[in-house]
Design a protein around this motif. Structure first.
Motif, mmCIF file in Angstrom:
data_model
loop_
_atom_site.group_PDB
_atom_site.id
_atom_site.type_symbol
_atom_site.label_atom_id
_atom_site.label_comp_id
_atom_site.label_asym_id
_atom_site.label_seq_id
_atom_site.Cartn_x
_atom_site.Cartn_y
_atom_site.Cartn_z
ATOM 1 N N GLU A 70 0.849 -1.188 0.000
ATOM 2 C CA GLU A 70 0.000 0.000 0.000
ATOM 3 C C GLU A 70 0.887 1.241 0.000
ATOM 4 O OE1 GLU A 70 -3.824 1.950 2.357
ATOM 5 O OE2 GLU A 70 -2.587 0.439 3.372
ATOM 6 N N ARG A 71 0.607 2.164 -0.895
ATOM 7 C CA ARG A 71 1.419 3.366 -1.033
ATOM 8 C C ARG A 71 0.565 4.617 -0.778
ATOM 9 N NH1 ARG A 71 6.944 1.789 -2.200
ATOM 10 N NH2 ARG A 71 6.750 -0.384 -2.856
ATOM 11 N N ASN A 72 1.235 5.719 -0.486
ATOM 12 C CA ASN A 72 0.571 7.024 -0.328
ATOM 13 C C ASN A 72 -0.595 6.951 0.650
ATOM 14 O OD1 ASN A 72 2.291 8.193 -2.337
ATOM 15 N ND2 ASN A 72 1.001 7.239 -3.909
ATOM 16 N N LEU A 73 -0.317 6.480 1.851
ATOM 17 C CA LEU A 73 -1.361 6.358 2.857
ATOM 18 C C LEU A 73 -1.887 7.720 3.264
ATOM 19 C CD1 LEU A 73 0.647 3.776 3.271
ATOM 20 C CD2 LEU A 73 -0.643 3.493 5.385
ATOM 21 N N ASP A 74 -3.177 7.795 3.492
ATOM 22 C CA ASP A 74 -3.820 8.999 4.010
ATOM 23 C C ASP A 74 -3.925 8.854 5.523
ATOM 24 O OD1 ASP A 74 -5.647 10.989 4.873
ATOM 25 O OD2 ASP A 74 -6.616 11.020 2.910
ATOM 26 N N GLN B 180 -8.226 4.607 7.316
ATOM 27 C CA GLN B 180 -7.719 3.347 7.864
ATOM 28 C C GLN B 180 -6.905 2.605 6.802
ATOM 29 O OE1 GLN B 180 -10.058 0.904 10.741
ATOM 30 N NE2 GLN B 180 -10.217 -0.484 9.003
ATOM 31 N N PRO B 181 -5.739 2.069 7.166
ATOM 32 C CA PRO B 181 -4.909 1.354 6.188
ATOM 33 C C PRO B 181 -5.589 0.070 5.703
ATOM 34 C CG PRO B 181 -3.655 1.922 8.175
ATOM 35 C CD PRO B 181 -5.087 2.163 8.490
ATOM 36 N N ARG B 182 -5.080 -0.458 4.598
ATOM 37 C CA ARG B 182 -5.529 -1.772 4.116
ATOM 38 C C ARG B 182 -4.706 -2.827 4.865
ATOM 39 N NH1 ARG B 182 -4.786 0.462 -1.269
ATOM 40 N NH2 ARG B 182 -3.139 -1.088 -1.594
ATOM 41 N N TRP C 269 -0.567 -5.135 4.762
ATOM 42 C CA TRP C 269 0.536 -5.056 5.725
ATOM 43 C C TRP C 269 0.779 -6.400 6.399
ATOM 44 C CZ3 TRP C 269 3.368 -0.967 4.980
ATOM 45 C CH2 TRP C 269 2.776 0.145 4.380
ATOM 46 N N ASN D 206 2.219 5.747 10.241
ATOM 47 C CA ASN D 206 2.115 6.617 9.069
ATOM 48 C C ASN D 206 1.746 8.023 9.507
ATOM 49 O OD1 ASN D 206 -0.678 5.882 9.619
ATOM 50 N ND2 ASN D 206 -1.184 6.775 7.636
#
Length: 434
Positions: A81-85, A89-91, A95, A105
């Motif tokens: 996963e790139r360019n996290l906001d 919530q992350p994917r 990970w 992050n």
């Protein structure tokens, strides 16, 4: 190298966001008492920013946590996963796939007034929940301190112990030949960044020590005219002597409240421990034994001192009350014990030990029990505690390469050279910066 003054740093907001799922299992934790041999896999992608500062902050955090020995930052090239906001919530499956158990992050923005704002989140990848969210505001040039603050926050959240990354180290920078040795007072961030010389090398500097309550240093200066003890205020650059003493003065160290300095005075081959009140400059002699008493160090409560003495025939460690009464020996192992220093937590006393043709850094409880040897080499000496009482720095000399700074945790399992490339000795760790 020139010393830069500390910039103002503000912990602006503690964020609690509703971006978590139900807990699938207990939160991840790191047991610092085991000196884990399998560090926690953690992912620290570059923080979103309009320039490179976001990547730089992530790199400093990664270095801090990796050097602690408790965390294993994963290779950014493995991230799916790139360019996290920071607000999304992350994917988590992405990970989990790469074996990450924790994720840090963040986002870097510049406010209208030009100040830097850094938001970060700490995620438990396994249970898919947010563990922490904080926001820091500072001046742009102070981004490294923001990174260290985040490292401290992550360390504390995952270990339950206070961090030690937003700190500095004062030490003796050495250069030149052994015959014409130059020893200058120097200071750097705990990760080796921003090194600066505080003295010009025109005289020898020994045994610098940080106050535990202020950004002030005491040290010994050795000139052709004799030895003197000095106070150096890092914030103002003001330097002053503690006065003239008949005989050689050495081994100064602050009391926990910074109001006193204990030190040794040598006269006619005999040295004793003294203490000076920095307000009145009144000096009190604490030991009167016809032996070498030196290297005093206060307990965190200020009620006791540890020191080393050869009154029993060889250098050993003794503890006495702050008024000099009740001195009693606590070291009884084979070898010579020197340079004792009380942990800021009060639970251990660190020391240098010479035995079997080697030098060691060790710790024991204040009553002398539970002695543990943490390091061994041709020459290991001069331990100093990180402010959380979990890590020690010392200097090591081996193979004729000159002294270098090293660190070891109190389990003895996490040992590594500190990130300062030059020759250095006599380190002293600062308290956490404000």
């Amino acid at each position: 190298m020139r010393l830069k003054p500390l910039s103002h740093l503000i912990l602006a907001v503690c964020l609690v966001l509703g971006l978590t799922t139900a807990r699938a299992r207990a939160e991840i934790t790191v047991n610092v008492n085991q000196g884990v041999t399998q560090p926690l896999p953690i992912s620290i992608p570059g923080f979103n920013s309009a320039n490179t500062v976001g990547a730089d902050i992530a790199k400093v955090i990664s270095g801090d946590l990796e050097r602690s020995g408790l965390f294993k930052p994963l290779d950014p090239n493995s991230f799916l996963e790139r360019n996290l906001d920071v607000n999304v919530q992350p994917r988590f499956p992405d990970w989990k796939t790469i074996g990450s158990q924790a994720l840090v992050n963040g986002q870097v923005t510049v406010d209208a007034d030009g100040r830097l704002r850094v938001d970060f989140r700490l995620w438990d990848v396994v249970s898919e929940q947010q563990l922490q969210g904080l926001q820091f505001t500072s001046t742009p040039e102070n981004w490294r301190r923001v990174a260290h603050k985040i490292s401290d926050a992550v360390y504390k959240r995952l270990t339950g112990e206070e961090g030690y990354f937003d700190t500095r180290i004062v030490f003796v920078a050495e250069s030149g030949t052994k015959i014409k040795r130059i020893k200058r007072l120097a200071i750097m961030d705990q990760d080796g960044a921003n090194p600066s010389f505080l003295t010009d090398g025109s005289y020898q500097v020994l045994t610098p020590r940080f106050s535990t309550s202020t950004q002030e240093i005491t040290y010994m200066a050795l000139r052709d005219t004799g030895a003197s003890l000095y106070l150096f205020n890092i914030e103002t650059g003001r330097q002053e002597t503690l006065g003239k003493f008949p005989g050689m003065v050495f081994a100064p160290r602050f009391s926990p409240d910074g109001a006193k300095v204990a030190f040794s005075v040598e006269r006619a081959g005999n040295s004793d421990v003294y203490v000076m009140d920095l307000r009145s400059r009144a000096t009190t002699r604490l030991t009167t034994d016809p032996s070498i008493d030196t290297s005093p160090s206060f307990a965190p409560d200020g009620q006791h001192l540890v020191f080393n003495s050869d009154r029993g025939g060889s250098p050993q460690i003794y503890v006495m009350n702050a008024d000099g009464s009740g001195a009693h020996r606590i070291s009884f192992g084979a070898g010579r014990y020197t340079t004792p220093v009380w942990s800021p937590r009060g639970d251990f006393i660190a020391f240098t030990k010479q035995t079997g043709g080697e030098f060691h850094i060790g710790v024991m409880k204040p009553d002398g029990s539970d002695e543990r040897i943490l390091t061994s080499s041709f020459l290991d000496e001069g331990p100093t505690w990180a402010p959380n009482g979990r890590v020690l720095m010392f200097f090591r000399e081996q193979g004729g390469a000159g002294p270098r700074l090293w660190t070891v945790d109190i389990t003895g399992r996490i040992q590594q050279q500190a990130p300062y490339p030059g020759q250095a000795s006599d380190p002293a760790w600062s308290p956490l910066l404000n």
